[in-house]
Design a protein around this motif. Structure first.
Motif, PDB file in Angstrom:
ATOM      1  N   VAL A  69       1.953  13.773   0.524  1.00 28.63           N
ATOM      2  CA  VAL A  69       3.247  13.091   0.531  1.00 28.63           C
ATOM      3  C   VAL A  69       4.373  14.071   0.829  1.00 28.63           C
ATOM      4  N   GLY A  95      -3.062  14.788  -3.093  1.00 24.57           N
ATOM      5  CA  GLY A  95      -2.248  13.614  -2.793  1.00 24.57           C
ATOM      6  C   GLY A  95      -0.773  13.943  -2.752  1.00 24.57           C
ATOM      7  N   ALA A 131       1.766   6.358  -7.000  1.00 22.83           N
ATOM      8  CA  ALA A 131       0.563   6.913  -7.617  1.00 22.83           C
ATOM      9  C   ALA A 131       0.415   8.409  -7.354  1.00 22.83           C
ATOM     10  N   LEU A 132       0.801   8.855  -6.168  1.00 21.09           N
ATOM     11  CA  LEU A 132       0.586  10.249  -5.796  1.00 21.09           C
ATOM     12  C   LEU A 132       1.697  11.185  -6.257  1.00 21.09           C
ATOM     13  N   TRP A 151       2.513   1.632  -3.460  1.00 20.84           N
ATOM     14  CA  TRP A 151       1.521   2.068  -4.450  1.00 20.84           C
ATOM     15  C   TRP A 151       1.146   3.535  -4.247  1.00 20.84           C
ATOM     16  N   ALA A 152       0.916   3.938  -3.014  1.00 20.25           N
ATOM     17  CA  ALA A 152       0.499   5.315  -2.734  1.00 20.25           C
ATOM     18  C   ALA A 152       1.586   6.310  -3.124  1.00 20.25           C
ATOM     19  N   LEU A 200       0.817  -1.212   0.000  1.00 16.88           N
ATOM     20  CA  LEU A 200       0.000   0.000   0.000  1.00 16.88           C
ATOM     21  C   LEU A 200       0.852   1.263   0.000  1.00 16.88           C
ATOM     22  N   ILE A 201       1.914   1.269   0.803  1.00 13.17           N
ATOM     23  CA  ILE A 201       2.786   2.445   0.855  1.00 13.17           C
ATOM     24  C   ILE A 201       3.478   2.658  -0.490  1.00 13.17           C
TER      25      ILE A 201
END
Length: 271
Positions: free
Chosen positions: A78, A74, A62-63, A58-59, A55-56
């Motif tokens: 970050v 987003g 993606a962001l 990907w986030a 999840l980390i």
């Protein structure tokens, strides 16, 4: 798995007639084997930690893959997290000359610990990975190796080891100070770093589980008085959930802060 499922075994004896009364949660409730046996068991905490890494990753990708000068929500989130670790911890503690090479490690530690801590109150997971002692120990070993190697590379092994002992003390005092100082740098620091994170996550989750399962037991198995009392137990669970969120953030912050402090001590010329 939710707290309801985690605590099913607490009321099962009553329902099946094998026992009477409420059975408080125990440390065994934190061990959830999925497959395998013995030393090769793949457990739920391992799955949750793996999920956090996915999840980390990907986030972050993606962001930030469409980063712009004027950030979106987003990207802004970050950047705020990165700036918090980079400038608020790494640069302020380690110093402007040395901090940059340690930012990736400190940022990774902070984000991984925070996400895994917050999993303790996020349905349907509701399991703080750091409540299993192996995970804090593994992260502590990374910090332990990094700050000792960084210090030895900069100062040399001999200068690094002798620099741990305060100068200017009466010679008889060194008989006491030398083992104490080496114990502090090589044993006490890593031990307390791991136990602090583990203890807070374990105790917090245990209390939260106790409030939820105690309220459920009183509601389902108690008389009218206990059913009314269960409202207070559920209310305390909600209040403690908010409090636990604060503790989870603070523990991620403190672990990263101490990691930066130990690195700073290791490479500091004054050390």
């Amino acid at each position: 798995m939710s707290l309801h499922l985690l605590g099913t075994s607490l009321v099962a004896p009553m329902a099946s007639g094998e026992g009477e009364g409420f059975h408080a949660p125990t440390p065994e409730e934190f061990y959830w084997p999925i497959f395998g046996s013995g030393d090769w068991t793949f457990t739920r905490p391992m799955a949750v930690f793996g999920l956090s890494v996915i999840l980390i990753s990907w986030a972050l990708i993606a962001l930030t893959k469409k980063a712009a000068i004027v950030p979106g929500k987003g990207q802004w989130l970050v950047e705020q997290a990165y700036d918090f670790v980079r400038n608020g911890l790494a640069r302020d503690i380690i110093g402007s000359k040395e901090f940059l090479r340690f930012v990736p490690l400190l940022f990774s530690l902070f984000v991984v610990i925070l996400v895994n801590n917050l999993f303790g109150i996020i349905p349907p997971i509701q399991y703080p990975t750091m409540s299993r002692i192996a995970f804090p120990i593994a992260l502590t070993l990374v910090v332990y190796v990094v700050y000792h190697i960084a210090g030895m590379r900069k100062k040399g092994v001999g200068h690094y080891l002798t620099g741990m002992i305060p100068k200017g003390l009466p010679k008889p005092i060194y008989v006491l100070m030398i083992p104490l100082e080496y114990a502090q740098f090589f044993l006490i620091r890593p031990l307390t770093l791991a136990l602090r994170l583990f203890g807070n996550m374990f105790a917090g989750h245990m209390l939260l589980l106790l409030f939820v399962m105690g309220g459920e037991y009183m509601l389902l198995h108690g008389g009218i008085g206990l059913k009314i009392t269960s409202i207070g137990s559920f209310a305390m669970a909600l209040i403690f959930t908010a409090f636990e969120a604060l503790i989870q953030f603070l523990q991620a912050y403190i672990f990263t802060l101490l990691a930066a402090t130990y690195i700073s001590d290791a490479i500091s010329e004054e050390h």
